[in-house]
Design a protein around this motif. Sequence first.
Motif, PDB file in Angstrom:
ATOM      1  N   ALA A 147       2.175 -15.493 -44.435  1.00  0.00           N
ATOM      2  CA  ALA A 147       1.698 -16.425 -45.460  1.00  0.00           C
ATOM      3  C   ALA A 147       0.259 -16.843 -45.180  1.00  0.00           C
ATOM      4  O   ALA A 147      -0.574 -16.934 -46.093  1.00  0.00           O
ATOM      5  CB  ALA A 147       2.603 -17.645 -45.527  1.00  0.00           C
ATOM      6  N   PHE A 148      -0.038 -17.096 -43.905  1.00  0.00           N
ATOM      7  CA  PHE A 148      -1.397 -17.489 -43.533  1.00  0.00           C
ATOM      8  C   PHE A 148      -2.386 -16.357 -43.796  1.00  0.00           C
ATOM      9  O   PHE A 148      -3.454 -16.568 -44.385  1.00  0.00           O
ATOM     10  CB  PHE A 148      -1.448 -17.886 -42.058  1.00  0.00           C
ATOM     11  N   ALA A 149      -2.035 -15.143 -43.370  1.00  0.00           N
ATOM     12  CA  ALA A 149      -2.933 -13.998 -43.553  1.00  0.00           C
ATOM     13  C   ALA A 149      -3.212 -13.752 -45.031  1.00  0.00           C
ATOM     14  O   ALA A 149      -4.356 -13.484 -45.423  1.00  0.00           O
ATOM     15  CB  ALA A 149      -2.330 -12.755 -42.905  1.00  0.00           C
ATOM     16  N   ASP A 150      -2.171 -13.862 -45.862  1.00  0.00           N
ATOM     17  CA  ASP A 150      -2.341 -13.640 -47.301  1.00  0.00           C
ATOM     18  C   ASP A 150      -3.230 -14.710 -47.924  1.00  0.00           C
ATOM     19  O   ASP A 150      -4.128 -14.413 -48.717  1.00  0.00           O
ATOM     20  CB  ASP A 150      -0.975 -13.626 -47.997  1.00  0.00           C
ATOM     21  N   ARG A 151      -2.974 -15.980 -47.565  1.00  0.00           N
ATOM     22  CA  ARG A 151      -3.761 -17.064 -48.151  1.00  0.00           C
ATOM     23  C   ARG A 151      -5.213 -16.995 -47.690  1.00  0.00           C
ATOM     24  O   ARG A 151      -6.136 -17.199 -48.480  1.00  0.00           O
ATOM     25  CB  ARG A 151      -3.172 -18.431 -47.790  1.00  0.00           C
ATOM     26  N   PHE A 152      -5.422 -16.698 -46.417  1.00  0.00           N
ATOM     27  CA  PHE A 152      -6.785 -16.623 -45.887  1.00  0.00           C
ATOM     28  C   PHE A 152      -7.574 -15.537 -46.613  1.00  0.00           C
ATOM     29  O   PHE A 152      -8.696 -15.772 -47.069  1.00  0.00           O
ATOM     30  CB  PHE A 152      -6.746 -16.332 -44.383  1.00  0.00           C
ATOM     31  N   ARG A 153      -6.980 -14.360 -46.743  1.00  0.00           N
ATOM     32  CA  ARG A 153      -7.697 -13.259 -47.391  1.00  0.00           C
ATOM     33  C   ARG A 153      -7.961 -13.563 -48.861  1.00  0.00           C
ATOM     34  O   ARG A 153      -9.026 -13.242 -49.393  1.00  0.00           O
ATOM     35  CB  ARG A 153      -6.907 -11.964 -47.255  1.00  0.00           C
ATOM     36  N   ARG A 154      -7.001 -14.198 -49.518  1.00  0.00           N
ATOM     37  CA  ARG A 154      -7.170 -14.514 -50.940  1.00  0.00           C
ATOM     38  C   ARG A 154      -8.291 -15.529 -51.147  1.00  0.00           C
ATOM     39  O   ARG A 154      -9.090 -15.400 -52.080  1.00  0.00           O
ATOM     40  CB  ARG A 154      -5.853 -15.049 -51.508  1.00  0.00           C
ATOM     41  N   LEU A 155      -8.390 -16.529 -50.283  1.00  0.00           N
ATOM     42  CA  LEU A 155      -9.375 -17.588 -50.457  1.00  0.00           C
ATOM     43  C   LEU A 155     -10.736 -17.249 -49.855  1.00  0.00           C
ATOM     44  O   LEU A 155     -11.775 -17.576 -50.429  1.00  0.00           O
ATOM     45  CB  LEU A 155      -8.854 -18.892 -49.847  1.00  0.00           C
ATOM     46  N   VAL A 156     -10.729 -16.617 -48.694  1.00  0.00           N
ATOM     47  CA  VAL A 156     -11.982 -16.333 -47.993  1.00  0.00           C
ATOM     48  C   VAL A 156     -12.565 -14.989 -48.409  1.00  0.00           C
ATOM     49  O   VAL A 156     -13.775 -14.794 -48.412  1.00  0.00           O
ATOM     50  CB  VAL A 156     -11.774 -16.392 -46.463  1.00  0.00           C
ATOM     51  N   GLY A 157     -11.691 -14.051 -48.783  1.00  0.00           N
ATOM     52  CA  GLY A 157     -12.170 -12.748 -49.237  1.00  0.00           C
ATOM     53  C   GLY A 157     -12.129 -11.668 -48.182  1.00  0.00           C
ATOM     54  O   GLY A 157     -12.335 -10.491 -48.481  1.00  0.00           O
TER      55      GLY A 157
ATOM     56  N   VAL B 131      -4.222 -13.667 -35.353  1.00  0.00           N
ATOM     57  CA  VAL B 131      -3.720 -14.193 -36.621  1.00  0.00           C
ATOM     58  C   VAL B 131      -2.492 -15.065 -36.371  1.00  0.00           C
ATOM     59  O   VAL B 131      -2.344 -16.145 -36.960  1.00  0.00           O
ATOM     60  CB  VAL B 131      -3.386 -13.043 -37.595  1.00  0.00           C
ATOM     61  N   SER B 132      -1.619 -14.626 -35.479  1.00  0.00           N
ATOM     62  CA  SER B 132      -0.401 -15.393 -35.172  1.00  0.00           C
ATOM     63  C   SER B 132      -0.738 -16.753 -34.574  1.00  0.00           C
ATOM     64  O   SER B 132      -0.130 -17.770 -34.930  1.00  0.00           O
ATOM     65  CB  SER B 132       0.480 -14.602 -34.201  1.00  0.00           C
ATOM     66  N   ARG B 133      -1.712 -16.774 -33.677  1.00  0.00           N
ATOM     67  CA  ARG B 133      -2.088 -18.031 -33.025  1.00  0.00           C
ATOM     68  C   ARG B 133      -2.693 -19.009 -34.034  1.00  0.00           C
ATOM     69  O   ARG B 133      -2.393 -20.205 -34.012  1.00  0.00           O
ATOM     70  CB  ARG B 133      -3.084 -17.745 -31.902  1.00  0.00           C
ATOM     71  N   LEU B 134      -3.524 -18.508 -34.926  1.00  0.00           N
ATOM     72  CA  LEU B 134      -4.121 -19.363 -35.952  1.00  0.00           C
ATOM     73  C   LEU B 134      -3.063 -19.872 -36.924  1.00  0.00           C
ATOM     74  O   LEU B 134      -3.065 -21.046 -37.312  1.00  0.00           O
ATOM     75  CB  LEU B 134      -5.201 -18.588 -36.710  1.00  0.00           C
ATOM     76  N   ALA B 135      -2.156 -18.977 -37.319  1.00  0.00           N
ATOM     77  CA  ALA B 135      -1.092 -19.365 -38.248  1.00  0.00           C
ATOM     78  C   ALA B 135      -0.229 -20.471 -37.651  1.00  0.00           C
ATOM     79  O   ALA B 135       0.110 -21.456 -38.324  1.00  0.00           O
ATOM     80  CB  ALA B 135      -0.239 -18.147 -38.592  1.00  0.00           C
ATOM     81  N   GLN B 136       0.118 -20.318 -36.389  1.00  0.00           N
ATOM     82  CA  GLN B 136       0.929 -21.336 -35.718  1.00  0.00           C
ATOM     83  C   GLN B 136       0.188 -22.666 -35.644  1.00  0.00           C
ATOM     84  O   GLN B 136       0.779 -23.739 -35.832  1.00  0.00           O
ATOM     85  CB  GLN B 136       1.290 -20.855 -34.309  1.00  0.00           C
ATOM     86  N   ALA B 137      -1.118 -22.609 -35.401  1.00  0.00           N
ATOM     87  CA  ALA B 137      -1.915 -23.833 -35.263  1.00  0.00           C
ATOM     88  C   ALA B 137      -1.993 -24.626 -36.558  1.00  0.00           C
ATOM     89  O   ALA B 137      -2.151 -25.854 -36.529  1.00  0.00           O
ATOM     90  CB  ALA B 137      -3.318 -23.478 -34.781  1.00  0.00           C
ATOM     91  N   VAL B 138      -1.876 -23.947 -37.704  1.00  0.00           N
ATOM     92  CA  VAL B 138      -1.964 -24.647 -38.991  1.00  0.00           C
ATOM     93  C   VAL B 138      -0.600 -24.778 -39.664  1.00  0.00           C
ATOM     94  O   VAL B 138      -0.510 -25.171 -40.832  1.00  0.00           O
ATOM     95  CB  VAL B 138      -2.964 -23.947 -39.939  1.00  0.00           C
ATOM     96  N   GLY B 139       0.466 -24.436 -38.933  1.00  0.00           N
ATOM     97  CA  GLY B 139       1.818 -24.653 -39.432  1.00  0.00           C
ATOM     98  C   GLY B 139       2.249 -23.710 -40.538  1.00  0.00           C
ATOM     99  O   GLY B 139       2.939 -24.127 -41.477  1.00  0.00           O
ATOM    100  N   MET B 140       1.870 -22.436 -40.428  1.00  0.00           N
ATOM    101  CA  MET B 140       2.256 -21.448 -41.433  1.00  0.00           C
ATOM    102  C   MET B 140       2.824 -20.212 -40.747  1.00  0.00           C
ATOM    103  O   MET B 140       2.574 -19.974 -39.561  1.00  0.00           O
ATOM    104  CB  MET B 140       1.047 -21.033 -42.290  1.00  0.00           C
ATOM    105  N   SER B 141       3.576 -19.431 -41.516  1.00  0.00           N
ATOM    106  CA  SER B 141       4.021 -18.149 -40.988  1.00  0.00           C
ATOM    107  C   SER B 141       2.824 -17.206 -40.934  1.00  0.00           C
ATOM    108  O   SER B 141       1.836 -17.398 -41.653  1.00  0.00           O
ATOM    109  CB  SER B 141       5.108 -17.545 -41.870  1.00  0.00           C
ATOM    110  N   ARG B 142       2.911 -16.194 -40.105  1.00  0.00           N
ATOM    111  CA  ARG B 142       1.794 -15.266 -39.946  1.00  0.00           C
ATOM    112  C   ARG B 142       1.436 -14.594 -41.271  1.00  0.00           C
ATOM    113  O   ARG B 142       0.262 -14.520 -41.645  1.00  0.00           O
ATOM    114  CB  ARG B 142       2.137 -14.197 -38.903  1.00  0.00           C
TER     115      ARG B 142
END
Length: 304
Positions: A234-244, A221-232
């Motif tokens: 914030a990225f995890a929350d947005r991903f789960r909210r949008l993807v389910g 999760v940290s590596r993906l968050a860094q790759a898209v320019g987000m904090s870990r």
Amino acid sequence: MDLLDRIFLSLKTQGKVWGRVTLGGRYGLAFPKQHAVFIAVMAGNCLINQDEGPLIALNEGDFLFFPAASRFHLRSNAEVAFTTPLTALQLATWQETSILEYQENTVAGVSLVVGCFTLISAEAPLLFQELPSVLHMSANEADILSRQVREMMRDEIASREPGASPTIDRLAEILMIRTIRRAVRDNAWIGGSGWLRALSDARIHRSLQLMHDDLSLIWTVSRLAQAVGMSRSAFADRFRRLVGVTPMAHLTRWRMAFAADLLRSDRKMKIESIASKVGYLSERAFREAFLKTYSCSPNKYRKT
């Protein structure tokens, strides 16, 4: 390669036209439950609904696709309250001749091409389950190429030349892909979550693209968050909210589907090699993940 291009290439769906349906006069017919049904309207118009769903008006040039398994009902008009299941004789005749005709009187009705898509790859259901219950591309909404494909389908049906049947099958696959692409482009979903819906979010789209570009990488999760320019977080929350689901749950689901396809497409490939291709350093960990996903071992899945 674009994410949708990659997924479409991996689908391995096979269109299969059951045959032509010509209906006239007053009618209400119920068709048996099938998976991934498509209907192309060659001439005329009618009403259709899926199980207990709302009536949809079909007109000449329309293409309609039901991704999930469902029954569908055809009506001549809204005044027809009930539909009658096709008789065994009608079904047998349709299967034998690829033609189903129902003409109560001389009033012109509708001419359809009806078929379904067989899902060959393990990855195909991961796309189809994300789609709306109905995808409808009307003649007015279709682009020039989609209209040309439908005209080619009409010509092949009329020609009855050798090779017409597989040609129509392939044309149906093209229309299916273009209908799905249009739904994604127009963001046809209202509310809800899912990876296909999440493609409208640039950063989540990018994270999905990265995962699917190389399933063998050791993603976190940290590596993906860094790759898209987000904090870990914030990225995890947005991903789960949008993807389910969580990023790792989504990744595991697609890794297992890709592994399942490898097990059957290359029966000589060692389990250890397949595990490595989908990001597992340990064969044991891969076997456990596969068992959890498919309720059987990789070896047993390969033999089925």
